[in-house]
Scaffold this motif. Structure first.
Motif, PDB file in Angstrom:
ATOM      1  N   VAL A  98       0.797  -1.113   0.047  1.00  0.00           N
ATOM      2  CA  VAL A  98       0.087   0.065   0.027  1.00  0.00           C
ATOM      3  C   VAL A  98       1.018   1.204  -0.304  1.00  0.00           C
ATOM      4  O   VAL A  98       1.675   1.321   0.876  1.00  0.00           O
ATOM      5  N   VAL A  99       0.678   1.897  -1.131  1.00  0.00           N
ATOM      6  CA  VAL A  99       1.767   3.039  -1.447  1.00  0.00           C
ATOM      7  C   VAL A  99       1.010   4.447  -1.407  1.00  0.00           C
ATOM      8  O   VAL A  99       0.038   4.617  -2.178  1.00  0.00           O
ATOM      9  N   GLY A 100       1.321   5.311  -0.760  1.00  0.00           N
ATOM     10  CA  GLY A 100       0.715   6.859  -0.804  1.00  0.00           C
ATOM     11  C   GLY A 100       1.190   7.579   0.330  1.00  0.00           C
ATOM     12  O   GLY A 100       2.062   7.327   0.907  1.00  0.00           O
ATOM     13  N   PRO A 101       0.704   8.958   0.330  1.00  0.00           N
ATOM     14  CA  PRO A 101       1.058   9.907   1.172  1.00  0.00           C
ATOM     15  C   PRO A 101       0.724   9.527   2.663  1.00  0.00           C
ATOM     16  O   PRO A 101      -0.144   8.354   2.733  1.00  0.00           O
ATOM     17  N   ALA A 102       1.395  10.045   3.602  1.00  0.00           N
ATOM     18  CA  ALA A 102       1.012   9.687   5.242  1.00  0.00           C
ATOM     19  C   ALA A 102      -0.497   9.519   5.501  1.00  0.00           C
ATOM     20  O   ALA A 102      -0.906   8.452   6.152  1.00  0.00           O
ATOM     21  N   ALA A 103      -1.164  10.455   4.798  1.00  0.00           N
ATOM     22  CA  ALA A 103      -2.670  10.413   5.270  1.00  0.00           C
ATOM     23  C   ALA A 103      -3.223   9.291   4.839  1.00  0.00           C
ATOM     24  O   ALA A 103      -4.295   8.614   5.297  1.00  0.00           O
ATOM     25  N   ASN A 142      -0.458  19.717  -7.689  1.00  0.00           N
ATOM     26  CA  ASN A 142      -1.059  20.792  -7.124  1.00  0.00           C
ATOM     27  C   ASN A 142      -2.578  20.382  -6.731  1.00  0.00           C
ATOM     28  O   ASN A 142      -3.388  20.973  -7.414  1.00  0.00           O
ATOM     29  N   HIS A 143      -2.464  19.992  -5.580  1.00  0.00           N
ATOM     30  CA  HIS A 143      -3.809  19.687  -4.935  1.00  0.00           C
ATOM     31  C   HIS A 143      -3.481  19.426  -3.536  1.00  0.00           C
ATOM     32  O   HIS A 143      -2.336  19.006  -3.151  1.00  0.00           O
ATOM     33  N   ASP A 148      -0.281  21.335   2.031  1.00  0.00           N
ATOM     34  CA  ASP A 148       0.008  21.020   1.008  1.00  0.00           C
ATOM     35  C   ASP A 148       1.190  19.725   1.161  1.00  0.00           C
ATOM     36  O   ASP A 148       1.490  19.439   2.291  1.00  0.00           O
ATOM     37  N   GLY A 149       1.269  19.089   0.011  1.00  0.00           N
ATOM     38  CA  GLY A 149       2.045  17.782  -0.071  1.00  0.00           C
ATOM     39  C   GLY A 149       1.532  16.687   0.136  1.00  0.00           C
ATOM     40  O   GLY A 149       1.958  15.533   0.029  1.00  0.00           O
TER      41      GLY A 149
END
Length: 268
Positions: A98-103, A142-143, A148-149
């Motif tokens: 499972v890959v993605g930003p921290a959230a 840009n979302h 941000d990020g």
């Protein structure tokens, strides 16, 4: 690379179920139905799996049984349905990344058992990840969800060198971001185009003019070439009916994607 587009619509789909506007009416009449955007790559990599993805796969005559990697851009509900991990666990104990930003990682953890064979991979723009026979480079978007990020895009390359740019969701790019894809010569570019001719409804999404400008800039740095298949996704009822949309996008060297269609890398 074989990319099956499970959905090509915005969060509320197109036609929008609660709407009787001319755009939604035309799509219903022509039976062109789009659910929220997601894709299955080479039967093993699911990008932005959402609540509609399993049904979309079934309607397309496919399944998600071979998925070993879940790649998520951000934690908005039309891009992430963490309950899919629970549903999968009822029939399979095969390992999954499972890959993605921290959230994204935080949202998914409660849906799996502590001893489940899950590899959690938290990423940010600039990271590189190896997922089986796919190499993934994380790009900025840009979302944002809350900060941000916390949303990213992906550059996915298979073992044969075929290359996909997954550009959903994003608004217009910062000028410096184009350096990361200079001379990338993508085989397939999947890029959001949410708001049609409506203009800048939201800074975190593209409309027809900003979509065209972004494609032009990608072409200018060699990320898009004459042989790149440029597909517009995350389409909403802010867009004109299909025939007009096809013509508008064709003038930019792009086309609207359709739910269930399969796109592939260029022949060797």
């Amino acid at each position: 690379m074989r990319v099956r587009l499970l959905g090509t619509g915005a969060a509320d789909g197109w036609p929008q179920a609660f709407c009787r506007c001319a755009s939604c009416g035309a799509q219903r009449e022509d039976r062109i139905l789009r659910v929220p955007t997601s894709a299955l790559v080479d039967d093993v990599l699911l990008i932005d799996g959402n609540a509609d993805s399993p049904g979309a796969a079934t309607r397309a005559g496919a399944d998600l049984a071979g998925v070993r990697h879940l790649l998520v851009t951000h934690a908005h509900v039309d891009h992430l349905a963490p309950q899919l991990l629970l549903f999968r666990s009822w029939v399979s104990q095969e390992p999954i990344d499972v890959v993605g930003p921290a959230a994204v990682i935080d949202a998914c953890r409660p849906w799996v058992a502590p001893d489940a064979p899950v590899r959690w991979i938290e990423v940010a723009a600039g990271d590189h990840v190896e997922l089986g026979r796919h190499r993934v480079r994380v790009l900025p978007a840009n979302h944002r969800v809350m900060a941000d990020g916390d949303a990213v895009l992906y550059d996915v390359e298979d073992a044969g060198g075929d290359r996909l740019l997954w550009g959903c969701d994003t608004g217009p790019w910062e000028p410096a971001w184009f350096d990361a894809v200079r001379e990338a010569d993508f085989d397939v570019v999947v890029l959001e185009q949410t708001f049609g001719p409506a203009g800048q409804v939201s800074p975190g999404h593209l409309h027809l003019d900003s979509f065209g400008e972004l494609v032009k800039r990608l072409r200018g740095v060699g990320a898009v070439t004459a042989s790149t298949d440029v597909l517009a996704v995350h389409l909403s009822h802010h867009n004109p009916p299909e025939s007009e949309l096809v013509a508008r996008l064709a003038a930019m060297g792009a086309r609207p994607a359709r739910d269930g269609e399969i796109v592939t890398g260029r022949p060797a």
